[in-house]
Write a protein that holds these residues in place. Structure first.
Motif, PDB file in Angstrom:
ATOM      1  N   GLY A 174      -3.258  -8.923   8.987  1.00  0.00           N
ATOM      2  CA  GLY A 174      -3.528  -8.077  10.157  1.00  0.00           C
ATOM      3  C   GLY A 174      -4.760  -7.218   9.933  1.00  0.00           C
ATOM      4  O   GLY A 174      -4.932  -6.622   8.863  1.00  0.00           O
ATOM      5  N   LEU A 176      -8.016  -7.618   9.481  1.00  0.00           N
ATOM      6  CA  LEU A 176      -9.144  -7.805   8.557  1.00  0.00           C
ATOM      7  C   LEU A 176     -10.056  -8.946   9.034  1.00  0.00           C
ATOM      8  O   LEU A 176     -10.505  -9.774   8.250  1.00  0.00           O
ATOM      9  CB  LEU A 176      -8.639  -8.077   7.136  1.00  0.00           C
ATOM     10  CG  LEU A 176      -7.846  -6.956   6.461  1.00  0.00           C
ATOM     11  CD1 LEU A 176      -7.292  -7.405   5.114  1.00  0.00           C
ATOM     12  CD2 LEU A 176      -8.717  -5.710   6.256  1.00  0.00           C
ATOM     13  N   THR A 216      -3.963  -3.390   0.305  1.00  0.00           N
ATOM     14  CA  THR A 216      -4.669  -3.527   1.584  1.00  0.00           C
ATOM     15  C   THR A 216      -4.898  -4.994   1.974  1.00  0.00           C
ATOM     16  O   THR A 216      -5.491  -5.269   3.009  1.00  0.00           O
ATOM     17  CB  THR A 216      -6.022  -2.783   1.538  1.00  0.00           C
ATOM     18  OG1 THR A 216      -6.659  -3.090   0.292  1.00  0.00           O
ATOM     19  CG2 THR A 216      -5.838  -1.296   1.668  1.00  0.00           C
ATOM     20  N   LEU A 220      -3.959 -11.226  -0.532  1.00  0.00           N
ATOM     21  CA  LEU A 220      -3.583 -12.026   0.635  1.00  0.00           C
ATOM     22  C   LEU A 220      -4.784 -12.833   1.157  1.00  0.00           C
ATOM     23  O   LEU A 220      -4.657 -14.018   1.491  1.00  0.00           O
ATOM     24  CB  LEU A 220      -3.107 -11.039   1.706  1.00  0.00           C
ATOM     25  CG  LEU A 220      -1.913 -11.381   2.577  1.00  0.00           C
ATOM     26  CD1 LEU A 220      -0.728 -11.810   1.759  1.00  0.00           C
ATOM     27  CD2 LEU A 220      -1.552 -10.189   3.461  1.00  0.00           C
ATOM     28  N   ILE A 350      -0.068  -5.535  11.845  1.00  0.00           N
ATOM     29  CA  ILE A 350       0.626  -5.857  10.593  1.00  0.00           C
ATOM     30  C   ILE A 350       2.141  -5.739  10.795  1.00  0.00           C
ATOM     31  O   ILE A 350       2.910  -6.580  10.317  1.00  0.00           O
ATOM     32  CB  ILE A 350       0.115  -4.960   9.430  1.00  0.00           C
ATOM     33  CG1 ILE A 350      -1.358  -5.269   9.161  1.00  0.00           C
ATOM     34  CG2 ILE A 350       0.937  -5.174   8.154  1.00  0.00           C
ATOM     35  CD1 ILE A 350      -2.053  -4.354   8.165  1.00  0.00           C
ATOM     36  N   GLY A 378      -1.174  -1.959   4.087  1.00  0.00           N
ATOM     37  CA  GLY A 378      -0.438  -3.143   4.544  1.00  0.00           C
ATOM     38  C   GLY A 378       0.854  -3.305   3.761  1.00  0.00           C
ATOM     39  O   GLY A 378       1.900  -3.659   4.316  1.00  0.00           O
ATOM     40  N   ALA A 379       0.774  -3.021   2.453  1.00  0.00           N
ATOM     41  CA  ALA A 379       1.974  -3.165   1.610  1.00  0.00           C
ATOM     42  C   ALA A 379       3.046  -2.163   2.031  1.00  0.00           C
ATOM     43  O   ALA A 379       4.236  -2.496   2.067  1.00  0.00           O
ATOM     44  CB  ALA A 379       1.603  -2.973   0.145  1.00  0.00           C
TER      45      ALA A 379
HETATM   46  N1  LIG Z   1      -3.785  -6.730   6.074  1.00  0.00           N
HETATM   47  C1  LIG Z   1      -2.529  -7.091   5.803  1.00  0.00           C
HETATM   48  N2  LIG Z   1      -1.852  -7.857   6.674  1.00  0.00           N
HETATM   49  C2  LIG Z   1      -0.593  -8.213   6.431  1.00  0.00           C
HETATM   50  N3  LIG Z   1       0.093  -7.872   5.331  1.00  0.00           N
HETATM   51  C3  LIG Z   1      -0.535  -7.126   4.424  1.00  0.00           C
HETATM   52  C4  LIG Z   1      -1.881  -6.714   4.613  1.00  0.00           C
HETATM   53  N4  LIG Z   1      -2.243  -6.001   3.538  1.00  0.00           N
HETATM   54  C5  LIG Z   1      -1.199  -5.978   2.719  1.00  0.00           C
HETATM   55  N5  LIG Z   1      -0.164  -6.655   3.242  1.00  0.00           N
HETATM   56  C6  LIG Z   1       1.174  -6.805   2.628  1.00  0.00           C
HETATM   57  O1  LIG Z   1       1.168  -6.149   1.394  1.00  0.00           O
HETATM   58  C7  LIG Z   1       1.400  -7.037   0.325  1.00  0.00           C
HETATM   59  C8  LIG Z   1       0.489  -6.708  -0.809  1.00  0.00           C
HETATM   60  O2  LIG Z   1      -0.846  -6.970  -0.442  1.00  0.00           O
HETATM   61  P1  LIG Z   1      -1.931  -7.529  -1.447  1.00  0.00           P
HETATM   62  O3  LIG Z   1      -1.264  -7.976  -2.692  1.00  0.00           O
HETATM   63  O4  LIG Z   1      -2.783  -8.513  -0.752  1.00  0.00           O
HETATM   64  O5  LIG Z   1      -2.723  -6.222  -1.737  1.00  0.00           O
HETATM   65  P2  LIG Z   1      -3.944  -6.011  -2.706  1.00  0.00           P
HETATM   66  O6  LIG Z   1      -5.024  -5.404  -1.904  1.00  0.00           O
HETATM   67  O7  LIG Z   1      -4.252  -7.266  -3.417  1.00  0.00           O
HETATM   68  O8  LIG Z   1      -3.322  -4.936  -3.665  1.00  0.00           O
HETATM   69  P3  LIG Z   1      -3.715  -4.576  -5.165  1.00  0.00           P
HETATM   70  O9  LIG Z   1      -5.045  -3.932  -5.129  1.00  0.00           O
HETATM   71  O10 LIG Z   1      -2.621  -3.622  -5.535  1.00  0.00           O
HETATM   72  O11 LIG Z   1      -3.677  -5.866  -5.922  1.00  0.00           O
HETATM   73  C9  LIG Z   1       1.157  -8.419   0.893  1.00  0.00           C
HETATM   74  O12 LIG Z   1       1.954  -9.396   0.286  1.00  0.00           O
HETATM   75  C10 LIG Z   1       1.523  -8.241   2.356  1.00  0.00           C
HETATM   76  O13 LIG Z   1       2.910  -8.394   2.517  1.00  0.00           O
END
Ligand SMILES: Nc1ncnc2c1ncn2[C@@H]1O[C@H](COP(=O)(O)OP(=O)(O)OP(=O)(O)O)[C@@H](O)[C@H]1O
Length: 429
Positions: A174, A176, A216, A220, A350, A378-379
């Motif tokens: 969602g 991005l 964020t 994903l 999201i 997002g998380a």
């Molecule tokens: N933009 C988004 N749209 C939908 N779900 C999201 C989004 N951002 C985060 N999430 C949810 O949060 C969870 C964790 O996100 P993700 O692992 O991609 O974050 P990250 O930015 O890689 O975090 P980190 O920096 O801690 O590794 C995802 O599995 C999803 O369920």
């Protein structure tokens, strides 16, 4: 005629070479016929004794062989027990980790008790096994390396997450859209339409760096591109390369790129890039040198890498500010993409994404929920949706109501606030 008993034969007392004097008495007499009969009988008797003795001899021979083999077996057992006794009597060896290999005979190690030593190496150890990070045993007195301790697990296997096919798509993300567009151009198209780049005469970026706060959607995004391109997704976490396998980071980076080439088309996702690519503060410390070596290997791999190939690199960090500028130079991570915290519209999206497969009431106001979750990532929004679902399950409801969502927002957001308060400045949760 002398009498010879059976027991004389059995006990070897019978003299086969001698002839009884009485036996001569038959010669030249009427009894000659009797004598021949007697000799024939005697011969048969002797033959049968001979057969019996041969059998006994064979039996004794086989018994002898058996006893000899038993003797050998017990000798071996004695030697083994002796070695075991010797082993138990020897002084213990000191466990250490190789920090640096200075030359064929000299190695810098850090003993398990802390101090570092420059030690000699037994010439019987293979050079290949003496690599930074390897666990070794040192002689307690001379501290020479006498043994390389085999690792119980292959670091490459445990440090890398390799997924042949992903189930995350762009629709699951969602808010991005522009970031997705960047990834389409810099990762998806070079993999799916390399000829388009050749035709126009431009080279796609080598690496894409995603930066933003935790949760964020950086991971994903990488997973979704892997899914779209049907590429193998290989993830490593920077801090794990360093913390778990001190000294093994550079080897692991080499293995990572080897595997990516083997499993191509593939996408390497390096999470927490800052753990291996931070500006160095202190060069003298062994751990810092390890980080540096790992980074050097990563840069070397990226430099020797063909950007038109079918291996793409995406890295993620929460701390763009601490990165070594070397990593951001052209030809390395030359596309830097900010992955921001979701705005109100993105938050509502999201919420919709995460409740798609949930049984929710018709009157859920996602816009209102988005307004109430201003600082949520997002998380966090995912956690809110999950928590609301749990509430409905606990209350044995058929659908999740707006009240469940509101309660869940309250719970998750206040938990986030308290966690933030106890964390030192600059650290994210
Ligand atoms: N933009 C988004 N749209 C939908 N779900 C999201 C989004 N951002 C985060 N999430 C949810 O949060 C969870 C964790 O996100 P993700 O692992 O991609 O974050 P990250 O930015 O890689 O975090 P980190 O920096 O801690 O590794 C995802 O599995 C999803 O369920």
């Amino acid at each position: 005629m002398s009498e010879t008993s059976d027991s004389d034969f059995e006990h070897g007392r019978y003299d086969f070479t001698s002839v009884n004097k009485a036996d001569y008495d038959y010669v030249g007499t009427d009894n000659e016929e009797d004598f021949s009969k007697y000799l024939l009988d005697r011969m048969r008797q002797l033959e049968s004794r001979n057969t019996l003795l041969k059998e006994q001899c064979d039996q004794i021979e086989s018994e002898k062989r058996f006893v000899e083999s038993q003797k050998l077996k017990y000798e071996r057992e004695v030697r083994r027990l002796q070695a075991e006794v010797d082993r138990l009597k020897t002084v213990p060896l000191v466990v250490a980790t190789i920090m640096d290999v200075i030359s064929e005979e000299k190695v810098l190690v850090r003993s398990s008790t802390g101090p570092q030593f420059m030690v000699n190496v037994s010439q019987y150890l293979s050079e290949e096994s003496l690599v930074p990070g390897a666990k070794v045993a040192l002689n307690q007195q001379t501290l020479a390396i006498v043994e390389v301790i085999p690792t119980s697990e292959d670091p490459a296997v445990s440090a890398m997450e390799v997924i042949e096919s992903q189930d995350v798509d762009y629709e699951d993300i969602g808010g991005l859209d522009s970031q997705i567009q960047e990834l389409i151009e810099s990762v998806e198209l070079p993999l799916t339409k390399p000829e388009a780049f050749q035709r126009i005469g431009i080279t796609p970026p080598k690496g894409v760096l995603l930066y933003g706060e935790p949760g964020t959607g950086k991971t994903l995004l990488a997973k979704a591109v892997a899914h779209r391109t049907e590429a193998t997704y290989i993830r490593v976490v920077g801090s794990e390369l360093i913390q778990k396998y001190i000294g093994d980071g550079s080897k692991l980076v080499r293995e990572l790129f080897d595997m990516a080439r083997k499993k191509s088309p593939s996408i390497i996702f390096i999470d927490e890039l800052d753990a291996i690519a931070s500006r160095r503060l202190n060069d003298t410390n062994g751990a810092d040198r390890e980080v540096q070596r790992t980074l050097m290997q990563l840069l070397a791999e990226m430099d020797g890498f063909d950007n038109r190939g079918d291996v793409r690199i995406i890295a993620a960090t929460n701390r763009l500010d601490v990165l070594d500028p070397a990593i951001l130079r052209p030809g390395r991570f030359d596309r830097i993409v900010n992955v921001p915290m979701p705005d109100e519209e993105a938050r509502a999206n999201i919420f919709r994404i995460h409740t798609r497969f949930m049984s929710v009431a018709k009157d859920i106001d996602f816009k209102k929920l988005a307004k109430l979750t201003e600082k949520a990532s997002g998380a966090d929004l995912n956690a809110i949706a999950m928590e609301a679902g749990m509430l409905a399950v606990r209350l044995d409801k058929k659908t999740i109501s707006m009240d469940d969502f509101l309660e869940s927002v309250q719970k998750v957001m206040s938990k986030k606030e308290t966690e933030k308060e106890v964390l030192p400045e600059g650290m994210f949760i």
